[in-house]
Design an enzyme around this catalytic site. Sequence first.
Site, PDB file in Angstrom:
ATOM      1  N   TYR A  65      -1.798  11.421   2.503  1.00  0.00           N
ATOM      2  CA  TYR A  65      -2.680  11.691   1.368  1.00  0.00           C
ATOM      3  C   TYR A  65      -2.755  13.187   1.071  1.00  0.00           C
ATOM      4  O   TYR A  65      -2.864  13.591  -0.093  1.00  0.00           O
ATOM      5  CB  TYR A  65      -4.083  11.157   1.650  1.00  0.00           C
ATOM      6  CG  TYR A  65      -4.157   9.655   1.695  1.00  0.00           C
ATOM      7  CD1 TYR A  65      -4.356   8.914   0.538  1.00  0.00           C
ATOM      8  CD2 TYR A  65      -4.011   8.966   2.895  1.00  0.00           C
ATOM      9  CE1 TYR A  65      -4.418   7.527   0.563  1.00  0.00           C
ATOM     10  CE2 TYR A  65      -4.071   7.578   2.941  1.00  0.00           C
ATOM     11  CZ  TYR A  65      -4.267   6.870   1.773  1.00  0.00           C
ATOM     12  OH  TYR A  65      -4.319   5.496   1.814  1.00  0.00           O
ATOM     13  N   HIS A 123      -7.040  -6.571  -0.546  1.00  0.00           N
ATOM     14  CA  HIS A 123      -5.960  -5.574  -0.486  1.00  0.00           C
ATOM     15  C   HIS A 123      -4.908  -5.955   0.540  1.00  0.00           C
ATOM     16  O   HIS A 123      -3.732  -5.656   0.372  1.00  0.00           O
ATOM     17  CB  HIS A 123      -6.584  -4.216  -0.139  1.00  0.00           C
ATOM     18  CG  HIS A 123      -5.593  -3.100  -0.035  1.00  0.00           C
ATOM     19  ND1 HIS A 123      -4.930  -2.586  -1.120  1.00  0.00           N
ATOM     20  CD2 HIS A 123      -5.163  -2.377   1.047  1.00  0.00           C
ATOM     21  CE1 HIS A 123      -4.142  -1.601  -0.735  1.00  0.00           C
ATOM     22  NE2 HIS A 123      -4.246  -1.469   0.577  1.00  0.00           N
ATOM     23  N   ASP A 161       0.837  -1.198   0.000  1.00  0.00           N
ATOM     24  CA  ASP A 161       0.000   0.000   0.000  1.00  0.00           C
ATOM     25  C   ASP A 161       0.879   1.259   0.000  1.00  0.00           C
ATOM     26  O   ASP A 161       1.694   1.423  -0.896  1.00  0.00           O
ATOM     27  CB  ASP A 161      -0.956  -0.052   1.204  1.00  0.00           C
ATOM     28  CG  ASP A 161      -1.986   1.069   1.207  1.00  0.00           C
ATOM     29  OD1 ASP A 161      -2.893   1.033   0.358  1.00  0.00           O
ATOM     30  OD2 ASP A 161      -1.876   1.974   2.050  1.00  0.00           O
TER      31      ASP A 161
END
Length: 346
Positions: A268, A323, A161
């Site tokens: 982010y 994921h 990730d």
Amino acid sequence: MLKIMEIIGLIILRLLSTVIALVVLAGLLYRRWRNGKDYFAVKPRPTPPSLISDEKWGTHKYMHLKKQGIRLHYVEKGNSNNPLILCLHGFPECWFSWRHQLENLSDKYWVVAVDMRGYADSDKPSAKSAYDITLLVEDIKEFILALGKSDQDKCVVMAHDWGGAIAWQLVMKYPELFHSHISCNGPHPVAFMKVMRKSWKQALMSWYMVFFQTPYIPELSISVNDLEMFNKSFRGEHNKEAFPDDVMEVYKYYFSQKGALTPPINYYRNIDFGRGTENIPVVTVPTLIIWGSKDAYLSKEMAILAGAECETSVVKYIDSATHWVQQDEPQQVNRFIREYLASKSL
């Protein structure tokens, strides 16, 4: 003209993130009204769960990075004279995401799982700018050198990730440090942008990246109902076996601590959505890509496209994994890792 288009794109991004945030906030307030005042409460967790200190995972240590001015927590297992496998976790995770690899691979390798800056027991700078990817990359470079590894003693970087996004930058910028690179559902920048530009499905899967550009509301949305987002994200509808209650409590412990949510979301908030992909070099470090096909956040097409950005790559899909591939199917992931590294004479 290019500058004007960048400004227009930024304005559209801000408007879209605001709209999403307002919709999310409206939903949160409605559920608060339906469920009562405790809906926004997070249960105090002053004591670490016993699972964190289980010796089978390894030894907890800290490293102060002098150049970066930050202290990172990590867990190591195995003989430090063996080849190093450095594990980088993603969002919203910590060193614990690599527990199965720490336990299983340490017979032959020195396995080190680090808490990235802003996570768990590592330092958490308050400024948003402290989480720019250039700083995150330099953290890991200095960390590797501080562990005693150099271009004469190359290591393996294994990442997932957000850790995967950082690892791709590492192997492109400092290939001399790495013998091999293992990416577990980690987005290569070129592959990610190619899929985003042509796939509405991926754009919808990535909605949270836009949502996270707003202040306060993302943190609130994660914390509600005693961090229920962790159950929904990790377990989904059918994944309780891989994430039993005691495992979920480890994540909830770390993220329930004061100030623990904002630093990871700031990763982010530092994304440069206007960055081009024209000058991104081909990866020269031999790369194994392991991809859970049921990823709800990243299209499986990214794995093949990422492999195309490498001089040498192997792509392995695990159709039963989500994921969280190295936690969903640890035996299969560990087998792929051992076989790949053996093929590279490590």
